[in-house]
Each structure stands twice: as structure tokens, then as C-alpha cells.
Design an enzyme around this catalytic site. Structure first.
Site, PDB file in Angstrom:
ATOM      1  N   CYS A 195      -2.446   9.048   2.277  1.00 13.89           N
ATOM      2  CA  CYS A 195      -1.981   8.702   1.018  1.00 13.89           C
ATOM      3  C   CYS A 195      -2.954   8.893  -0.176  1.00 13.89           C
ATOM      4  O   CYS A 195      -2.805   9.175  -1.322  1.00 13.89           O
ATOM      5  CB  CYS A 195      -1.559   7.144   1.034  1.00 13.89           C
ATOM      6  SG  CYS A 195      -3.147   6.402   1.785  1.00 13.89           S
TER       7      CYS A 195
ATOM      8  N   GLU B 240       0.966  -1.325  -0.097  1.00 14.54           N
ATOM      9  CA  GLU B 240       0.039   0.039   0.176  1.00 14.54           C
ATOM     10  C   GLU B 240       0.685   1.202   0.030  1.00 14.54           C
ATOM     11  O   GLU B 240       1.447   1.691   1.015  1.00 14.54           O
ATOM     12  CB  GLU B 240      -0.960  -0.149   1.134  1.00 14.54           C
ATOM     13  CG  GLU B 240      -1.874  -1.224   1.321  1.00 14.54           C
ATOM     14  CD  GLU B 240      -3.090  -1.057   0.643  1.00 14.54           C
ATOM     15  OE1 GLU B 240      -3.349   0.080  -0.045  1.00 14.54           O
ATOM     16  OE2 GLU B 240      -3.665  -2.294   0.345  1.00 14.54           O
TER      17      GLU B 240
HETATM   18  P1  NAP Z   1       8.242   5.050   4.554  1.00 12.65           P
HETATM   19  O1  NAP Z   1       9.476   5.961   4.947  1.00 12.65           O
HETATM   20  O2  NAP Z   1       8.353   4.198   3.576  1.00 12.65           O
HETATM   21  O3  NAP Z   1       7.883   4.322   5.958  1.00 12.65           O
HETATM   22  C1  NAP Z   1       7.052   3.346   6.188  1.00 12.65           C
HETATM   23  C2  NAP Z   1       7.457   2.150   7.143  1.00 12.65           C
HETATM   24  O4  NAP Z   1       8.541   1.672   6.397  1.00 12.65           O
HETATM   25  C3  NAP Z   1       7.953   2.734   8.241  1.00 12.65           C
HETATM   26  O5  NAP Z   1       7.772   1.713   9.353  1.00 12.65           O
HETATM   27  C4  NAP Z   1       9.552   2.806   8.107  1.00 12.65           C
HETATM   28  O6  NAP Z   1      10.327   2.516   9.425  1.00 12.65           O
HETATM   29  C5  NAP Z   1       9.831   1.704   7.445  1.00 12.65           C
HETATM   30  N1  NAP Z   1      10.829   1.458   6.666  1.00 12.65           N
HETATM   31  C6  NAP Z   1      11.827   2.473   5.982  1.00 12.65           C
HETATM   32  N2  NAP Z   1      12.657   2.017   5.378  1.00 12.65           N
HETATM   33  C7  NAP Z   1      12.714   0.585   5.439  1.00 12.65           C
HETATM   34  C8  NAP Z   1      13.469  -0.499   4.899  1.00 12.65           C
HETATM   35  N3  NAP Z   1      14.520  -0.366   4.420  1.00 12.65           N
HETATM   36  N4  NAP Z   1      13.076  -1.839   5.336  1.00 12.65           N
HETATM   37  C9  NAP Z   1      11.852  -2.074   5.758  1.00 12.65           C
HETATM   38  N5  NAP Z   1      11.175  -0.874   6.404  1.00 12.65           N
HETATM   39  C10 NAP Z   1      11.582   0.320   6.264  1.00 12.65           C
HETATM   40  O7  NAP Z   1       6.947   5.982   4.526  1.00 12.65           O
HETATM   41  P2  NAP Z   1       6.342   6.904   5.661  1.00 12.65           P
HETATM   42  O8  NAP Z   1       6.953   8.426   5.199  1.00 12.65           O
HETATM   43  O9  NAP Z   1       6.466   6.581   6.883  1.00 12.65           O
HETATM   44  O10 NAP Z   1       4.842   7.033   5.130  1.00 12.65           O
HETATM   45  C11 NAP Z   1       4.278   8.129   4.246  1.00 12.65           C
HETATM   46  C12 NAP Z   1       4.022   7.232   2.908  1.00 12.65           C
HETATM   47  O11 NAP Z   1       3.194   6.155   3.323  1.00 12.65           O
HETATM   48  C13 NAP Z   1       3.367   7.888   1.996  1.00 12.65           C
HETATM   49  O12 NAP Z   1       4.049   7.744   0.648  1.00 12.65           O
HETATM   50  C14 NAP Z   1       2.180   7.595   1.992  1.00 12.65           C
HETATM   51  O13 NAP Z   1       1.294   7.822   0.595  1.00 12.65           O
HETATM   52  C15 NAP Z   1       2.186   6.242   2.336  1.00 12.65           C
HETATM   53  N6  NAP Z   1       0.931   5.483   2.610  1.00 12.65           N
HETATM   54  C16 NAP Z   1       0.243   4.896   1.844  1.00 12.65           C
HETATM   55  C17 NAP Z   1      -1.019   4.103   2.339  1.00 12.65           C
HETATM   56  C18 NAP Z   1      -1.879   3.129   1.361  1.00 12.65           C
HETATM   57  O14 NAP Z   1      -2.854   2.574   2.055  1.00 12.65           O
HETATM   58  N7  NAP Z   1      -1.542   3.144   0.163  1.00 12.65           N
HETATM   59  C19 NAP Z   1      -1.715   4.654   3.557  1.00 12.65           C
HETATM   60  C20 NAP Z   1      -0.939   5.319   4.344  1.00 12.65           C
HETATM   61  C21 NAP Z   1       0.494   5.951   3.815  1.00 12.65           C
HETATM   62  P3  NAP Z   1      10.871   3.688  10.103  1.00 12.65           P
HETATM   63  O15 NAP Z   1       9.970   5.031  10.188  1.00 12.65           O
HETATM   64  O16 NAP Z   1      11.227   3.430  11.650  1.00 12.65           O
HETATM   65  O17 NAP Z   1      12.095   4.111   9.603  1.00 12.65           O
END
Ligand code: NAP
Length: 479
Positions: free
Chosen positions: A289, A255
Site C-alpha cells: 500500500c 488502512e
Molecule cells: P480488499 O479486496 O479490500 O480485501 C481486504 C479484506 O477485506 C479481505 O480480507 C477481504 O476478504 C475483505 N473483504 C472483501 N469484501 C468485503 C466485504 N464486503 N465486507 C468485509 N470484508 C470484505 O483488498 P485486497 O485486494 O485484499 O488488499 C489490497 C488493498 O489493501 C490495496 O488497496 C492496499 O493498498 C490495501 N492495503 C492497505 C494497507 C494500509 O495499511 N493502508 C496495508 C496493506 C494493504 P476476501 O479476500 O476473503 O474476500
């Protein structure tokens, strides 16, 4: 933080039914984005400790998958009740670690509970099939079995709901789970685990670990016990997980990010459209998102829509999410503020007209911005802004609006407003995305399949499709 039940703020991890600190004693500090005050600390688990949590989930799988679906469902419904019972405390924790206004935080807690409730009720309806066989005297049976131990990785923008909709579907299907919340907002996930324990989720069935995200991600993708990973977050990390999951062919649900268009056609109810735009753009300070990233307004109604929007945007109140009447909390951190300013500066530089806001920041707080005369080549039209910045692009024809709306590698949500039923059918068919809101922007609920296409990922959450993500089909030929 004033909590009626202070034990809901757990500064420990939970696996195999026990609350734990890391062996190293290392911790991660969690700060309140409104004032940078320390909210608390969570353990920084080593990769070996995460592997232990995964082993616990594997042990728990043996009995959980054999439990009756009714019993699993009852536990999920009891868990939902506990969320509702503790919604004030859960909202307090959520607002303090994430920043959104308390009313929105309570809404998120109820939304999280609705997934536990819905999948609790859905658990006993995991039906299979019988299929007429190809040869006489044979029978074909199809049964759906739990895929096994699952990993979940969730973002900071909806810290309790994004996890609830994963764990509810997984546990209903008979899977067990190890979850890793975002390090910026771990406390909502840990409170969810505590209430799960109280609802009767057996030890090892649901586990929460915190620590270095890359190390935990590597453990999830490289550990053969994990059969499925459900990830919500950025497209960048989603792509990385897909590459890494090649090792074990781990099944994924992704997602990911969005770049939602909202189109206002000249036959629309403009008052309704403006209400929908405000809700979809400014909820959670624009950090969702399914947020509108590109507003497309037909030229003949452009001035009227912009005038109505200006009045609505000016009525938003920025402040600490705990304060009465606040509708826009802080952005999550300084890198979010910098992104907001980059999109703002680029639009101004390329000729957008500023109607509200100023592009300045006070800590993590920014005033909501409205701009007219956006152009499809500005940065905001191609990158998710994730901030309260709304820029409208005028268009002349339906074809032009559809072309601009689809001109993105993302495909999560899209919205449009029109009263013409033929147009509604045409535009619905033409939009390249996983979800379409027609004359409505509140599209997300437990009964409907939430998810995207293209760079917004694949897999669905909520509805019967959401449970399928955690099931695998076994076909049996009876000779
Ligand atoms: P993110 O940086 O991708 O982080 C999401 C999760 O992934 C966090 O728990 C993060 O951990 C973890 N993560 C980061 N690097 C990783 C790696 N190398 N391996 C495994 N896990 C890793 O995204 P965000 O900035 O937190 O969230 C915003 C994004 O989520 C936006 O793009 C938004 O559109 C998207 N989103 C999508 C949906 C949907 O349903 N499509 C819903 C909500 C949000 P840490 O934070 O602990 O580093």
C-alpha cells in the site's frame, strides 16, 4: 511444503480456544500463486458460526480486561518470541500462500513479531490524566478503558504482519478480537493464532474465522457486541464498511489504498534515491500500500536517474519465491496481472517510453517494467497499480512536483529526496499524506504511527497512537 512443525499449517478455524470445522463441512481452497497448486483448505463458516465466535470473544473480555497490563504484556512478548523461533516455518507458509520471496517473508514475520513485542512493552504504559478541576474541592480524572470486542479484517499482501499489528494493540489495550484474514492467504493468520494459544492467550481472546467476506463483514457491522472494526484493504471495501457501520456506530480504523509519490529533486543523493526507489517499488512485487505509484524526477537529473534505475531494474530476478536469489515473486492472481497489463498498455498508448520489461505474463509472473516520460493523465497516476511497474514523470519546479504529488484522492505515504534543509521542511509541510519519508523509504515500524488521510483512511497502527485506537476515554468528576 517442508515444515519443521507441520502443525503450524492449520486447516481449521480457531475460536473459544478450540480448532473447528464449519458445521456445513464447506471449505475454501487456497492455491499457491506461483504454480496454482493446492496449498490446503479452510472452513467456510456460516454467519451464525461467526456470531458464536463473537460471543466467545465477549465472554473472554470479562477476565481479559481485568488482567493486569503486565500480564497481558508478558503474553504478547512470549507470542513475539514464538514467532521469531518459528520464523522459518512461518515464512515457508507465507511464501507458499502469498508468493513473496522467502527472505521477504522472513522479514515480514520479524516485522509482525516486532508489533507483538512493542505493544507487549507498551501495555503497562496505558496512562490516564488528572486535570485541575473547574470548581474548588473537585478533581477530574481521565482513564482509558478498552473499547471491547473488536473485529479485524486483513488483506493478502502482508497476511501475518497486518493482523499482528492489529491484535497486538488490541490485546495490549485489554480488548478481545475476532479476525477475518483474506481468503487467498488464511494460513499465516491461523499459524499466528496457534502460536498465540501456545504463548498463553486465553481462550476466546483472539479468534480467527474464514468464510464469505461480505457475510462476515455484515456480521461484524451488524452485531452490537462488536464495538470496533480495524480494516486493512481497498478503499472500495473501506467505504462499504463505513456505510454499514452506521447501524451500530461501530468505531472504525481504515488502512486503505495508496498512490504514493516519490520525488527526486536535483539536489538529492541520486545513488541513495535509486536504492530507496527500488526498495519501495519492487518489494512484494509492487504489491504494497505504501509502494511508489508515481515517480517524479526533476528534469536536470532525469537522465542520470533513469540510467541508474534501468541497471537496477534489470538486475531483479523473477521466479518462485522459494528459489534462491529470486527478488520478484508472482502476482497474487490473474486479476492483478490484468490490472498490471491495463496500466502498461495505457502508458504505452499515451507515449511512455519503455526501458525494461515487456508487459507480458507467464501465469502470474510478470517482468518488472521501467518506463520514462510518464504523464499525470495516465491511468497509473490515478489508480494504485499494485504490480512491478515503475513509470517516471519529469518535472521542472518544486511547485509543480508538489502539485502533481497532491493531485490524488489518496494520502497514505509520500517520499522525497533532497539535501536542502529548507526544501525538506517546505515539502514535508506541503505533502498531503499520513506519512512522509525524507531520504528514506523504509518508513514502517512498530514505534511509528502508520496510517493515511483522505481516501487512504483514518486511524493509526503502531506506536502509542496505535493503542489509542482500541481505548476509550472515561472522564470522572470527583465532587
Ligand atoms: P480488499 O479486496 O479490500 O480485501 C481486504 C479484506 O477485506 C479481505 O480480507 C477481504 O476478504 C475483505 N473483504 C472483501 N469484501 C468485503 C466485504 N464486503 N465486507 C468485509 N470484508 C470484505 O483488498 P485486497 O485486494 O485484499 O488488499 C489490497 C488493498 O489493501 C490495496 O488497496 C492496499 O493498498 C490495501 N492495503 C492497505 C494497507 C494500509 O495499511 N493502508 C496495508 C496493506 C494493504 P476476501 O479476500 O476473503 O474476500
Amino acid at each position: 511444503m517442508k515444515l519443521q512443525n507441520p502443525e503450524l499449517l492449520q486447516q481449521a478455524n480457531y475460536w473459544d480456544g478450540l480448532w473447528r470445522q464449519s458445521n456445513s463441512g464447506e471449505t475454501i481452497e487456497v492455491k499457491n500463486p506461483a504454480n496454482n497448486a493446492l496449498v490446503g483448505k479452510v472452513p467456510r463458516m456460516s454467519r451464525a458460526e461467526v456470531a458464536s465466535a463473537i460471543q466467545a470473544a465477549e465472554r473472554a473480555l470479562i477476565s481479559w480486561r481485568q488482567e493486569t497490563a503486565q500480564k497481558r504484556g508478558q503474553i504478547l512478548c512470549a507470542w513475539a518470541d514464538l514467532l521469531l523461533q518459528h520464523q522459518d516455518d512461518l515464512a515457508e507458509i507465507l511464501t507458499t500462500e502469498q508468493g513473496k520471496p522467502l527472505a521477504e517473508a522472513k522479514g515480514e514475520v520479524r516485522y509482525a513479531a516486532s508489533y507483538l513485542q512493542w505493544f507487549g512493552e507498551e501495555a503497562p504504559r496505558n496512562y490516564g490524566d488528572t486535570i485541575p478541576a473547574a470548581k474548588p474541592g473537585q478533581k477530574i480524572l481521565v482513564q482509558k478503558q478498552p473499547i471491547g470486542v473488536c473485529g479485524a479484517i486483513t488483506p493478502w499482501n502482508f497476511p501475518i504482519a497486518m493482523l499482528a499489528r492489529k491484535v497486538a494493540a488490541a490485546l495490549a489495550a485489554g480488548c478481545t478480537m475476532v479476525a477475518k484474514p483474506a481468503e487467498l492467504t488464511p494460513f499465516s493468520a491461523l499459524a499466528l493464532a496457534l502460536l498465540g494459544e501456545r504463548a498463553g492467550v486465553p481462550a476466546g481472546v483472539f479468534n480467527v474465522v474464514t468464510g464469505d467476506s461480505a457475510a462476515i463483514g455484515d456480521e461484524f457491522t451488524e452485531n452490537p457486541i462488536i464495538k470496533k472494526i480495524s480494516f486493512t484493504g481497498s478503499t472500495r471495501v473501506g467505504k462499504l464498511l463505513q456505510q454499514k457501520s452506521a447501524t451500530n456506530l461501530t468505531k472504525l480504523s481504515l488502512e486503505l489504498g495508496g498512490n504514493a509519490p516519490l520525488i527526486v529533486f536535483d539536489d538529492a543523493d541520486l545513488t541513495l534515491a535509486v536504492e530507496g526507489i527500488m526498495a519501495a517499488k519492487f518489494r512484494n512485487a509492487g504489491q504494497t500500500c505504501v509502494c511508489i505509484n508515481r515517480l517524479l524526477v526533476q528534469q536536470s537529473v532525469y537522465d542520470e536517474v533513469m540510467q541508474k534505475l534501468k541497471t537496477a531494474v534489470e538486475s531483479l530476478i523473477v521466479g518462485d519465491g522459494h528459489d534462491e536469489g529470486v527478488t520478484i515473486g508472482p502476482l497474487i492472481n490473474q486479476s492483478a496481472v490484468e490490472k498490471f497489463q491495463r496500466h502498461y498498455d495505457d502508458a504505452i498508448e499515451h507515449g511512455a517510453e519503455l526501458l525494461c520489461g515487456d508487459g507480458k505474463a507467464d501465469g502470474n509472473f510478470v517482468k518488472p517494467v521501467l518506463m520514462a516520460n510518464g504523464k499525470p493523465n495516465m491511468i497509473f497516476a490515478h489508480e494504485e497499480t499494485f504490480a512491478p511497474l515503475l513509470i517516471a514523470i519529469p518535472f521542472a519546479t518544486e511547485e509543480e512536483a508538489i502539485r502533481i504529488a497532491n493531485d490524488t484522492p489518496y494520502g497514505l505515504a509520500a517520499y522525497f529526496y533532497s539535501k536542502d534543509i529548507s526544501r525538506v521542511m517546505r515539502v514535508t509541510d506541503a505533502l498531503e499524506c499520513g506519512m512522509v519519508g525524507v531520504n528514506e523509504t523504509a518508513i514502517s515500524n512498530a514505534t511509528a504511527p502508520f496510517g493515511g488521510i483522505k481516501w487512504s483512511g483514518y486511524g493509526r497502527e503502531g506506536s502509542k497512537y496505535g493503542m489509542d485506537e482500541y481505548l476509550q476515554v472515561k472522564y470522572v468528576l470527583l465532587g
